[in-house]
Scaffold this motif. Sequence first.
Motif, PDB file in Angstrom:
ATOM      1  N   ALA A  84     -61.513  32.405 -37.617  1.00 56.89           N
ATOM      2  CA  ALA A  84     -61.899  31.916 -38.852  1.00 56.89           C
ATOM      3  C   ALA A  84     -62.202  33.126 -39.769  1.00 56.89           C
ATOM      4  O   ALA A  84     -63.362  33.583 -39.630  1.00 56.89           O
ATOM      5  CB  ALA A  84     -63.562  31.377 -38.726  1.00 56.89           C
ATOM      6  N   PRO A  85     -60.880  33.375 -40.225  1.00 66.22           N
ATOM      7  CA  PRO A  85     -60.650  34.435 -41.146  1.00 66.22           C
ATOM      8  C   PRO A  85     -61.977  34.169 -42.346  1.00 66.22           C
ATOM      9  O   PRO A  85     -62.106  32.824 -43.042  1.00 66.22           O
ATOM     10  CB  PRO A  85     -59.860  34.910 -41.445  1.00 66.22           C
ATOM     11  CG  PRO A  85     -58.980  33.719 -41.419  1.00 66.22           C
ATOM     12  CD  PRO A  85     -59.885  32.795 -39.937  1.00 66.22           C
ATOM     13  N   THR A  86     -62.061  35.077 -43.184  1.00 62.96           N
ATOM     14  CA  THR A  86     -63.381  34.600 -44.734  1.00 62.96           C
ATOM     15  C   THR A  86     -62.413  35.477 -45.327  1.00 62.96           C
ATOM     16  O   THR A  86     -61.573  36.295 -45.715  1.00 62.96           O
ATOM     17  CB  THR A  86     -63.870  35.715 -44.377  1.00 62.96           C
ATOM     18  OG1 THR A  86     -64.951  36.620 -44.273  1.00 62.96           O
ATOM     19  CG2 THR A  86     -64.965  34.587 -43.012  1.00 62.96           C
ATOM     20  N   ALA A 106     -47.374  35.190 -52.663  1.00 65.61           N
ATOM     21  CA  ALA A 106     -48.169  35.190 -51.532  1.00 65.61           C
ATOM     22  C   ALA A 106     -48.946  35.936 -51.597  1.00 65.61           C
ATOM     23  O   ALA A 106     -48.521  37.100 -50.425  1.00 65.61           O
ATOM     24  CB  ALA A 106     -48.034  33.950 -50.689  1.00 65.61           C
ATOM     25  N   GLY A 107     -50.052  35.760 -50.276  1.00 65.18           N
ATOM     26  CA  GLY A 107     -51.198  37.013 -49.627  1.00 65.18           C
ATOM     27  C   GLY A 107     -51.271  36.037 -48.154  1.00 65.18           C
ATOM     28  O   GLY A 107     -51.263  34.711 -48.654  1.00 65.18           O
ATOM     29  N   VAL A 108     -50.592  35.977 -46.765  1.00 70.56           N
ATOM     30  CA  VAL A 108     -51.541  35.604 -46.233  1.00 70.56           C
ATOM     31  C   VAL A 108     -52.123  36.277 -44.794  1.00 70.56           C
ATOM     32  O   VAL A 108     -51.786  37.566 -44.764  1.00 70.56           O
ATOM     33  CB  VAL A 108     -49.961  34.799 -45.340  1.00 70.56           C
ATOM     34  CG1 VAL A 108     -50.478  34.408 -44.137  1.00 70.56           C
ATOM     35  CG2 VAL A 108     -49.214  34.235 -45.857  1.00 70.56           C
ATOM     36  N   VAL A 109     -52.981  35.611 -44.480  1.00 73.01           N
ATOM     37  CA  VAL A 109     -53.698  36.313 -43.173  1.00 73.01           C
ATOM     38  C   VAL A 109     -53.223  35.517 -41.815  1.00 73.01           C
ATOM     39  O   VAL A 109     -53.594  34.325 -41.982  1.00 73.01           O
ATOM     40  CB  VAL A 109     -55.036  36.770 -43.755  1.00 73.01           C
ATOM     41  CG1 VAL A 109     -56.135  36.791 -42.279  1.00 73.01           C
ATOM     42  CG2 VAL A 109     -55.768  37.399 -44.557  1.00 73.01           C
ATOM     43  N   PHE A 110     -52.974  36.354 -41.090  1.00 67.79           N
ATOM     44  CA  PHE A 110     -52.736  35.638 -40.052  1.00 67.79           C
ATOM     45  C   PHE A 110     -53.594  35.214 -38.566  1.00 67.79           C
ATOM     46  O   PHE A 110     -54.367  36.531 -38.825  1.00 67.79           O
ATOM     47  CB  PHE A 110     -51.023  35.259 -39.523  1.00 67.79           C
ATOM     48  CG  PHE A 110     -49.802  35.273 -39.979  1.00 67.79           C
ATOM     49  CD1 PHE A 110     -49.758  33.473 -40.375  1.00 67.79           C
ATOM     50  CD2 PHE A 110     -48.667  36.166 -40.570  1.00 67.79           C
ATOM     51  CE1 PHE A 110     -48.388  33.863 -40.701  1.00 67.79           C
ATOM     52  CE2 PHE A 110     -47.681  35.283 -41.271  1.00 67.79           C
ATOM     53  CZ  PHE A 110     -47.463  34.248 -41.101  1.00 67.79           C
ATOM     54  N   ARG A 116     -54.987  26.386 -41.474  1.00 68.33           N
ATOM     55  CA  ARG A 116     -54.781  26.743 -43.010  1.00 68.33           C
ATOM     56  C   ARG A 116     -56.393  26.374 -43.534  1.00 68.33           C
ATOM     57  O   ARG A 116     -57.175  26.394 -43.939  1.00 68.33           O
ATOM     58  CB  ARG A 116     -53.564  25.985 -43.748  1.00 68.33           C
ATOM     59  CG  ARG A 116     -54.073  26.419 -45.306  1.00 68.33           C
ATOM     60  CD  ARG A 116     -52.851  25.476 -46.029  1.00 68.33           C
ATOM     61  NE  ARG A 116     -52.347  26.079 -47.180  1.00 68.33           N
ATOM     62  CZ  ARG A 116     -53.854  25.696 -48.004  1.00 68.33           C
ATOM     63  NH1 ARG A 116     -54.096  25.029 -47.727  1.00 68.33           N
ATOM     64  NH2 ARG A 116     -53.306  26.501 -49.547  1.00 68.33           N
ATOM     65  N   ILE A 117     -56.670  27.795 -43.684  1.00 71.85           N
ATOM     66  CA  ILE A 117     -57.830  28.362 -44.734  1.00 71.85           C
ATOM     67  C   ILE A 117     -57.802  28.553 -45.923  1.00 71.85           C
ATOM     68  O   ILE A 117     -57.227  29.957 -46.258  1.00 71.85           O
ATOM     69  CB  ILE A 117     -58.659  28.570 -44.201  1.00 71.85           C
ATOM     70  CG1 ILE A 117     -59.041  28.411 -42.821  1.00 71.85           C
ATOM     71  CG2 ILE A 117     -60.094  29.016 -44.178  1.00 71.85           C
ATOM     72  CD1 ILE A 117     -59.937  29.705 -41.323  1.00 71.85           C
ATOM     73  N   ILE A 123     -53.443  33.148 -52.087  1.00 71.30           N
ATOM     74  CA  ILE A 123     -54.046  33.855 -50.585  1.00 71.30           C
ATOM     75  C   ILE A 123     -54.395  32.215 -49.389  1.00 71.30           C
ATOM     76  O   ILE A 123     -55.420  31.758 -49.849  1.00 71.30           O
ATOM     77  CB  ILE A 123     -54.665  34.911 -50.814  1.00 71.30           C
ATOM     78  CG1 ILE A 123     -54.356  36.312 -51.674  1.00 71.30           C
ATOM     79  CG2 ILE A 123     -55.484  35.315 -49.654  1.00 71.30           C
ATOM     80  CD1 ILE A 123     -55.530  37.529 -52.440  1.00 71.30           C
ATOM     81  N   GLU A 124     -53.341  32.260 -48.018  1.00 73.22           N
ATOM     82  CA  GLU A 124     -54.308  31.843 -47.751  1.00 73.22           C
ATOM     83  C   GLU A 124     -54.147  32.623 -45.891  1.00 73.22           C
ATOM     84  O   GLU A 124     -53.165  33.025 -46.096  1.00 73.22           O
ATOM     85  CB  GLU A 124     -53.498  30.572 -47.864  1.00 73.22           C
ATOM     86  CG  GLU A 124     -52.175  30.659 -47.341  1.00 73.22           C
ATOM     87  CD  GLU A 124     -51.390  29.283 -47.061  1.00 73.22           C
ATOM     88  OE1 GLU A 124     -51.839  28.472 -47.362  1.00 73.22           O
ATOM     89  OE2 GLU A 124     -49.619  29.938 -47.500  1.00 73.22           O
ATOM     90  N   ALA A 125     -55.016  32.086 -45.300  1.00 68.41           N
ATOM     91  CA  ALA A 125     -55.078  32.336 -43.514  1.00 68.41           C
ATOM     92  C   ALA A 125     -54.216  31.195 -43.083  1.00 68.41           C
ATOM     93  O   ALA A 125     -54.464  29.592 -43.484  1.00 68.41           O
ATOM     94  CB  ALA A 125     -56.864  32.257 -43.620  1.00 68.41           C
ATOM     95  N   LEU A 126     -53.408  31.874 -42.034  1.00 68.88           N
ATOM     96  CA  LEU A 126     -52.439  30.551 -42.108  1.00 68.88           C
ATOM     97  C   LEU A 126     -52.493  31.252 -39.771  1.00 68.88           C
ATOM     98  O   LEU A 126     -52.558  32.469 -39.591  1.00 68.88           O
ATOM     99  CB  LEU A 126     -50.996  30.613 -42.153  1.00 68.88           C
ATOM    100  CG  LEU A 126     -51.086  29.982 -43.409  1.00 68.88           C
ATOM    101  CD1 LEU A 126     -49.248  30.641 -43.737  1.00 68.88           C
ATOM    102  CD2 LEU A 126     -51.113  29.043 -43.807  1.00 68.88           C
ATOM    103  N   PRO A 127     -52.764  29.960 -39.009  1.00 74.32           N
ATOM    104  CA  PRO A 127     -52.658  30.165 -38.149  1.00 74.32           C
ATOM    105  C   PRO A 127     -51.232  30.865 -37.816  1.00 74.32           C
ATOM    106  O   PRO A 127     -50.129  30.762 -38.480  1.00 74.32           O
ATOM    107  CB  PRO A 127     -51.561  28.774 -37.107  1.00 74.32           C
ATOM    108  CG  PRO A 127     -53.164  27.924 -37.922  1.00 74.32           C
ATOM    109  CD  PRO A 127     -52.319  28.738 -39.660  1.00 74.32           C
ATOM    110  N   ILE A 128     -51.248  31.836 -36.289  1.00 75.00           N
ATOM    111  CA  ILE A 128     -50.356  33.006 -35.852  1.00 75.00           C
ATOM    112  C   ILE A 128     -48.935  31.842 -35.361  1.00 75.00           C
ATOM    113  O   ILE A 128     -48.167  32.787 -35.907  1.00 75.00           O
ATOM    114  CB  ILE A 128     -50.757  33.880 -34.934  1.00 75.00           C
ATOM    115  CG1 ILE A 128     -49.518  35.173 -35.364  1.00 75.00           C
ATOM    116  CG2 ILE A 128     -51.131  33.338 -33.655  1.00 75.00           C
ATOM    117  CD1 ILE A 128     -49.629  35.723 -36.621  1.00 75.00           C
TER     118      ILE A 128
END
Length: 135
Positions: A84-86, A106-110, A116-117, A123-128
Motif C-alpha cells: 500500500a504505497p503512499t 510518467a512516474g511509477v512505484v511498483f 493501481r493507486i 505518478i501512480e503506483a502499480l502492482p509489480i
Amino acid sequence: ALPSLGGEDWLVPARAQATAIAITPVFNTLLERDEKTGLPAPGLATTQPVLYHLRHEGGRREIALVAEAPDGRVVAIEIKSSAAPTKNDAVHLAWLRDRLGDAFTAGVVFHTGPRRIPLGDRIEALPIAAIWGPR
C-alpha cells in the motif's frame, strides 16, 4: 540527454543493455498514454530506452530506474516492498517531475499490492505483476 541536476548526477548501470531489453515493454506501455483518460495505451510504441540510476545530493535523492526515450521523454520507476504505497514513496519521483517538466511522462512505484493507486500528477503506483501482463 537528461539535463544535469548538479552535484552527484546520473549513474548508468553496467548492465543497462540487458535491463533495457527487459524493461522495454513496460516502458512503452507507460510512455504512450491515451490523451482522454491519461491511462497507458499499450502497444503504441516500440522505443528502447536509455536507462539510468539516479543518485543526487550524496544519495539524498535516489530513483531506482530512469528511462529516457530518444525524443527526451522520461519514465521514472521506484520499487517498494509495500502493498500500500503512499505519496511519500513517490517523493523523489515528484521532485524529478518538477525538475523535468513536460519531458517527465510518467512516474511509477511498483508494489506488492493488487491494484493501481494514483499518487499525483503523472505518478501512480502499480502492482509489480503489471510488468508481466495487463493491469
